[in-house]
Design an enzyme around this catalytic site. Structure first.
Site, PDB file in Angstrom:
ATOM      1  N   SER A 105      45.066  45.507  37.113  1.00 36.92           N
ATOM      2  CA  SER A 105      44.551  44.311  37.762  1.00 36.92           C
ATOM      3  C   SER A 105      43.709  44.687  38.983  1.00 36.92           C
ATOM      4  O   SER A 105      42.722  45.399  38.863  1.00 36.92           O
ATOM      5  CB  SER A 105      45.731  43.397  38.131  1.00 36.92           C
ATOM      6  OG  SER A 105      45.291  42.131  38.557  1.00 36.92           O
ATOM      7  N   HIS A 130      42.166  42.697  33.586  1.00 40.17           N
ATOM      8  CA  HIS A 130      42.341  41.349  33.025  1.00 40.17           C
ATOM      9  C   HIS A 130      41.746  40.329  33.992  1.00 40.17           C
ATOM     10  O   HIS A 130      41.246  40.674  35.056  1.00 40.17           O
ATOM     11  CB  HIS A 130      43.815  41.039  32.733  1.00 40.17           C
ATOM     12  CG  HIS A 130      44.694  40.969  33.946  1.00 40.17           C
ATOM     13  ND1 HIS A 130      46.045  40.720  33.878  1.00 40.17           N
ATOM     14  CD2 HIS A 130      44.434  41.129  35.274  1.00 40.17           C
ATOM     15  CE1 HIS A 130      46.565  40.710  35.089  1.00 40.17           C
ATOM     16  NE2 HIS A 130      45.606  40.956  35.958  1.00 40.17           N
TER      17      HIS A 130
END
Length: 208
Positions: A105, A130
């Protein structure tokens, strides 16, 4: 706090001999002297403040000498990660990034945003990209406001990843639609890192 928890949170100390006698440092402070910063664990406002302060201190200490950030993080708060990102881009020294364990992330974005040619991953590390996570609850109007903010953040994060990886915005948008895990080799091929390191380069800095 239990004895077990205390033991797990202990930070190793190192002792140096100086002309004035012995001096003890916690291991992270000692490594900071070598311009090594550790970004370990979830990224929140407290961590961001500490990392930003370390970056600014090292720039003031020597604006011409590289800084290295070792990353082992599952990600965290987007705004906290962006504070670190902006400071990395703002300061004069090149900031090298090294993934150990995982960079997921916001951790992956910070890994990719190191200086060109100076982004590394160790062989068994994992990288995951993501889109930002939502989950806000409240009145319909507030939910709509936060939904639009998430879309704005997603667009900006995609732009940053595209800039540092060389991938197109369309590719980044598609590949971050769901959790997208990559090995160190795959992360290199994607442009998230420049090199997979199996051994320390001979010219690496040694403790003084």
């Amino acid at each position: 706090m239990s004895i077990v928890t205390k033991a797990l949170n202990l930070v190793p100390m190192v002792v140096e001999q100086t002309s004035r006698g012995e001096r003890a440092y916690d291991i992270y402070s000692r490594l900071l002297k070598e311009r090594l910063i550790f970004l370990v664990g979830p990224i929140d406002d407290h961590m961001a403040n500490v990392i930003v302060a370390q970056l600014l201190f090292l720039e003031a200490d020597n604006p011409e000498k590289d800084i290295s950030i070792y990353i082992n993080s599952p990600g965290g708060v987007v705004t906290a990660g962006m504070a670190i990102y902006d400071t990395m881009q703002y300061i004069k020294p090149d900031v090298s990034t090294i993934c150990v364990g995982q960079a997921a992330s916001m951790g992956a974005l910070l890994l990719a945003s190191g200086a060109a040619g100076k982004r590394y991953a160790l062989p068994n590390s994992r990288v995951m990209i993501h889109q930002p996570l939502g989950g806000f609850q409240g009145q319909a109007t507030d939910i709509d406001i936060h939904a639009r903010e998430i879309l704005t953040l997603r667009s900006r994060l995609n732009e940053i990843l595209a800039k540092h990886t060389g991938q197109s915005l369309e590719t980044i948008a598609r590949d971050t639609e769901r959790d997208n895990f990559k090995s160190a080799v795959d992360a290199q091929a994607y442009g998230l890192v420049d090199q997979v390191l199996e051994r320390r380069p001979e010219e690496s800095i040694q403790p003084s």
